[in-house]
Write a protein that holds these residues in place. Structure first.
Motif, PDB file in Angstrom:
ATOM      1  N   GLY A 297       0.813  -1.211   0.000  1.00 45.84           N
ATOM      2  CA  GLY A 297       0.000   0.000   0.000  1.00 45.84           C
ATOM      3  C   GLY A 297       0.846   1.260   0.000  1.00 45.84           C
ATOM      4  O   GLY A 297       0.542   2.229  -0.693  1.00 45.84           O
ATOM      5  N   ILE A 298       1.931   1.245   0.746  1.00 50.64           N
ATOM      6  CA  ILE A 298       2.845   2.393   0.781  1.00 50.64           C
ATOM      7  C   ILE A 298       3.536   2.549  -0.571  1.00 50.64           C
ATOM      8  O   ILE A 298       3.752   3.673  -1.044  1.00 50.64           O
ATOM      9  CB  ILE A 298       3.878   2.215   1.914  1.00 50.64           C
ATOM     10  CG1 ILE A 298       3.160   2.288   3.264  1.00 50.64           C
ATOM     11  CG2 ILE A 298       4.972   3.278   1.839  1.00 50.64           C
ATOM     12  CD1 ILE A 298       4.011   1.882   4.455  1.00 50.64           C
ATOM     13  N   ASN A 299       3.846   1.428  -1.201  1.00 49.91           N
ATOM     14  CA  ASN A 299       4.452   1.492  -2.530  1.00 49.91           C
ATOM     15  C   ASN A 299       3.481   2.062  -3.551  1.00 49.91           C
ATOM     16  O   ASN A 299       3.884   2.791  -4.468  1.00 49.91           O
ATOM     17  CB  ASN A 299       4.913   0.095  -2.957  1.00 49.91           C
ATOM     18  CG  ASN A 299       5.920   0.125  -4.080  1.00 49.91           C
ATOM     19  OD1 ASN A 299       5.557   0.297  -5.232  1.00 49.91           O
ATOM     20  ND2 ASN A 299       7.185  -0.038  -3.738  1.00 49.91           N
ATOM     21  N   ILE A 300       2.196   1.760  -3.387  1.00 52.61           N
ATOM     22  CA  ILE A 300       1.169   2.314  -4.283  1.00 52.61           C
ATOM     23  C   ILE A 300       1.086   3.829  -4.101  1.00 52.61           C
ATOM     24  O   ILE A 300       0.858   4.579  -5.063  1.00 52.61           O
ATOM     25  CB  ILE A 300      -0.205   1.665  -4.015  1.00 52.61           C
ATOM     26  CG1 ILE A 300      -0.170   0.172  -4.346  1.00 52.61           C
ATOM     27  CG2 ILE A 300      -1.288   2.353  -4.846  1.00 52.61           C
ATOM     28  CD1 ILE A 300       0.063  -0.162  -5.797  1.00 52.61           C
ATOM     29  N   THR A 301       1.279   4.315  -2.872  1.00 49.48           N
ATOM     30  CA  THR A 301       1.326   5.762  -2.641  1.00 49.48           C
ATOM     31  C   THR A 301       2.448   6.385  -3.458  1.00 49.48           C
ATOM     32  O   THR A 301       2.266   7.423  -4.106  1.00 49.48           O
ATOM     33  CB  THR A 301       1.558   6.072  -1.147  1.00 49.48           C
ATOM     34  OG1 THR A 301       0.449   5.593  -0.384  1.00 49.48           O
ATOM     35  CG2 THR A 301       1.695   7.578  -0.920  1.00 49.48           C
ATOM     36  N   HIS A 302       3.606   5.749  -3.425  1.00 50.48           N
ATOM     37  CA  HIS A 302       4.759   6.247  -4.201  1.00 50.48           C
ATOM     38  C   HIS A 302       4.427   6.278  -5.693  1.00 50.48           C
ATOM     39  O   HIS A 302       4.732   7.249  -6.395  1.00 50.48           O
ATOM     40  CB  HIS A 302       5.968   5.352  -3.945  1.00 50.48           C
ATOM     41  CG  HIS A 302       7.194   5.780  -4.691  1.00 50.48           C
ATOM     42  ND1 HIS A 302       7.463   5.350  -5.987  1.00 50.48           N
ATOM     43  CD2 HIS A 302       8.220   6.602  -4.346  1.00 50.48           C
ATOM     44  CE1 HIS A 302       8.598   5.893  -6.396  1.00 50.48           C
ATOM     45  NE2 HIS A 302       9.071   6.649  -5.427  1.00 50.48           N
ATOM     46  N   MET A 303       3.786   5.230  -6.172  1.00 49.20           N
ATOM     47  CA  MET A 303       3.415   5.160  -7.585  1.00 49.20           C
ATOM     48  C   MET A 303       2.435   6.264  -7.947  1.00 49.20           C
ATOM     49  O   MET A 303       2.610   6.967  -8.953  1.00 49.20           O
ATOM     50  CB  MET A 303       2.778   3.798  -7.909  1.00 49.20           C
ATOM     51  CG  MET A 303       2.353   3.657  -9.365  1.00 49.20           C
ATOM     52  SD  MET A 303       1.261   2.239  -9.646  1.00 49.20           S
ATOM     53  CE  MET A 303       2.324   0.897  -9.134  1.00 49.20           C
ATOM     54  N   ALA A 304       1.398   6.431  -7.134  1.00 47.45           N
ATOM     55  CA  ALA A 304       0.374   7.439  -7.414  1.00 47.45           C
ATOM     56  C   ALA A 304       0.964   8.842  -7.401  1.00 47.45           C
ATOM     57  O   ALA A 304       0.625   9.680  -8.246  1.00 47.45           O
ATOM     58  CB  ALA A 304      -0.760   7.328  -6.397  1.00 47.45           C
ATOM     59  N   LEU A 305       1.850   9.101  -6.450  1.00 46.66           N
ATOM     60  CA  LEU A 305       2.479  10.420  -6.377  1.00 46.66           C
ATOM     61  C   LEU A 305       3.371  10.652  -7.597  1.00 46.66           C
ATOM     62  O   LEU A 305       3.404  11.768  -8.141  1.00 46.66           O
ATOM     63  CB  LEU A 305       3.302  10.537  -5.088  1.00 46.66           C
ATOM     64  CG  LEU A 305       3.818  11.938  -4.737  1.00 46.66           C
ATOM     65  CD1 LEU A 305       2.664  12.915  -4.556  1.00 46.66           C
ATOM     66  CD2 LEU A 305       4.674  11.893  -3.474  1.00 46.66           C
ATOM     67  N   SER A 306       4.073   9.622  -8.025  1.00 48.04           N
ATOM     68  CA  SER A 306       4.915   9.735  -9.221  1.00 48.04           C
ATOM     69  C   SER A 306       4.067  10.011 -10.459  1.00 48.04           C
ATOM     70  O   SER A 306       4.439  10.828 -11.314  1.00 48.04           O
ATOM     71  CB  SER A 306       5.732   8.456  -9.421  1.00 48.04           C
ATOM     72  OG  SER A 306       6.616   8.223  -8.340  1.00 48.04           O
ATOM     73  N   LEU A 307       2.919   9.351 -10.550  1.00 46.79           N
ATOM     74  CA  LEU A 307       2.030   9.532 -11.700  1.00 46.79           C
ATOM     75  C   LEU A 307       1.461  10.947 -11.758  1.00 46.79           C
ATOM     76  O   LEU A 307       1.366  11.537 -12.837  1.00 46.79           O
ATOM     77  CB  LEU A 307       0.883   8.518 -11.647  1.00 46.79           C
ATOM     78  CG  LEU A 307       1.241   7.059 -11.925  1.00 46.79           C
ATOM     79  CD1 LEU A 307       0.058   6.159 -11.624  1.00 46.79           C
ATOM     80  CD2 LEU A 307       1.689   6.868 -13.372  1.00 46.79           C
ATOM     81  N   ILE A 308       1.103  11.481 -10.597  1.00 47.21           N
ATOM     82  CA  ILE A 308       0.530  12.836 -10.606  1.00 47.21           C
ATOM     83  C   ILE A 308       1.603  13.868 -10.904  1.00 47.21           C
ATOM     84  O   ILE A 308       1.362  14.850 -11.615  1.00 47.21           O
ATOM     85  CB  ILE A 308      -0.197  13.145  -9.278  1.00 47.21           C
ATOM     86  CG1 ILE A 308      -1.137  14.338  -9.468  1.00 47.21           C
ATOM     87  CG2 ILE A 308       0.761  13.397  -8.124  1.00 47.21           C
ATOM     88  CD1 ILE A 308      -2.103  14.554  -8.327  1.00 47.21           C
ATOM     89  N   LYS A 309       2.821  13.663 -10.402  1.00 48.03           N
ATOM     90  CA  LYS A 309       3.897  14.615 -10.661  1.00 48.03           C
ATOM     91  C   LYS A 309       4.347  14.572 -12.121  1.00 48.03           C
ATOM     92  O   LYS A 309       4.748  15.599 -12.688  1.00 48.03           O
ATOM     93  CB  LYS A 309       5.089  14.325  -9.749  1.00 48.03           C
ATOM     94  CG  LYS A 309       4.870  14.741  -8.313  1.00 48.03           C
ATOM     95  CD  LYS A 309       6.129  14.563  -7.478  1.00 48.03           C
ATOM     96  CE  LYS A 309       5.955  15.126  -6.095  1.00 48.03           C
ATOM     97  NZ  LYS A 309       7.196  15.005  -5.279  1.00 48.03           N
ATOM     98  N   ALA A 310       4.267  13.402 -12.739  1.00 48.97           N
ATOM     99  CA  ALA A 310       4.654  13.264 -14.147  1.00 48.97           C
ATOM    100  C   ALA A 310       3.571  13.790 -15.083  1.00 48.97           C
ATOM    101  O   ALA A 310       3.792  13.886 -16.293  1.00 48.97           O
ATOM    102  CB  ALA A 310       4.956  11.798 -14.468  1.00 48.97           C
TER     103      ALA A 310
END
Length: 316
Positions: free
Chosen positions: A226-239
């Motif tokens: 779940g924490i890794n999914i947070t990292h993914m989602a944040l990366s997607l929004i920043k990109a």
């Protein structure tokens, strides 16, 4: 010192802007409309229109549009957009003057353009808010933080009493050790808020996914993933990938809750892929995660893409 590559790139950029200027001038004379008007009139509300307006503003050499971008971007960076609606209205008026748009004739341009500005700079402001939360470290002396963590346990394991904030029990829901706070170091409080939102709003589904994660062969650490999914989602929004979804679903300033909903969709979707993949061990996580992220990015490349999920109908 410039390299030959830099010279070629500069030449291509100059040619691009020259041809772009010629085309815009031709279309202006042919249609009587500026590029922003053509974009707002040609497309319904959504990502295609707003992305077009965003690109037009960023590439514009018009001093007024440059100033508008600087001012609204500054408000977004300061998380003050909602408190300065007058600046948005002033931006609309200034654009119409600079582009010689007759308000009495083209009143239909105003609302679509206003929505685009709110979406463009609201998206930037959301990133600022998310970064602020991510930068907050979990603090065992902060009662708000402790309540969040306790609630996560109660929501996921309602029939089991938690022995303490430092306990081997935390590994039962996928934390890597007895002190769950160490897992939050990379994503800070944002990852905990994501998990708590998912477990609060989609409780049954979160518990169901937790049960999947406990499979003796195909399981995975629920909280860590779940924490890794947070990292993914944040990366997607920043990109910028998540512009497609957000521009298509909301025509207002975005909130952290919008991000939580995206997170919930991603977590539930990842779980589905994991189950279908039937990995032999958690060592396959990186491969499946990369495959999942690539599929999400591919989906978001379609201008009409949205994340639709009804956990009760299982329509991911």
């Amino acid at each position: 010192m410039f390299s030959p590559f830099d010279s070629i790139l500069a030449f291509k950029t100059a040619i691009y802007f020259f041809l772009r200027s010629l085309l815009k001038g031709f279309l202006r004379r042919a249609t009587g409309l500026c590029e922003l008007q053509r974009l707002c009139y040609a497309n319904n509300i959504g990502a295609k229109r707003t992305k077009g307006v965003e690109k037009s503003i960023l590439l514009s050499r018009c001093p007024v549009l440059k100033r508008i971008n600087t001012q609204l971007d500054a408000l977004a960076e300061a998380d003050e957009l909602a408190n300065n609606w007058s600046t948005v209205e002033e931006a609309v008026e200034a654009t119409m003057v600079a582009k010689q748009i007759n308000k009495s004739i083209h009143e239909a341009f105003i609302q679509p353009y206003r929505i685009c500005l709110v979406q463009i700079y609201g998206y930037r402001q959301l990133i600022v808010r998310l970064d602020q939360i991510r930068g907050i470290a979990f603090d065992h002396n902060n009662e708000v933080h402790l309540v969040l963590l306790k609630n996560l346990w109660k929501l996921l394991c309602p029939d089991t009493e938690l022995e303490g904030m430092i306990s081997k029990q935390w590994t039962d829901i996928g934390f890597q050790g007895q002190d769950p706070s160490t897992d939050f170091r990379g994503m800070g409080l944002l990852s905990l808020e994501n998990l708590v939102f998912f477990a609060t709003v989609y409780t049954d589904h979160a518990r169901n996914i937790l049960s999947h994660s406990l499979h003796p062969i195909h399981g995975y650490p629920f909280a860590a993933v779940g924490i890794n999914i947070t990292h993914m989602a944040l990366s997607l929004i920043k990109a910028g990938y998540l512009k497609t979804h957000l521009y298509n679903v909301e025509s207002r300033i975005y909130t952290v809750e919008d991000f939580h909903k995206i997170y919930s969709y991603l977590f539930a979707s990842f779980d589905k892929l994991w189950i279908r993949s039937k990995p032999n061990s958690v060592m396959e996580f990186s491969h499946i995660r990369d495959k999942f992220e690539a599929a999400v990015v591919k989906k978001l490349q379609f201008e009409d893409a949205v994340f639709r999920w009804d956990p009760y109908l299982e329509t991911i």
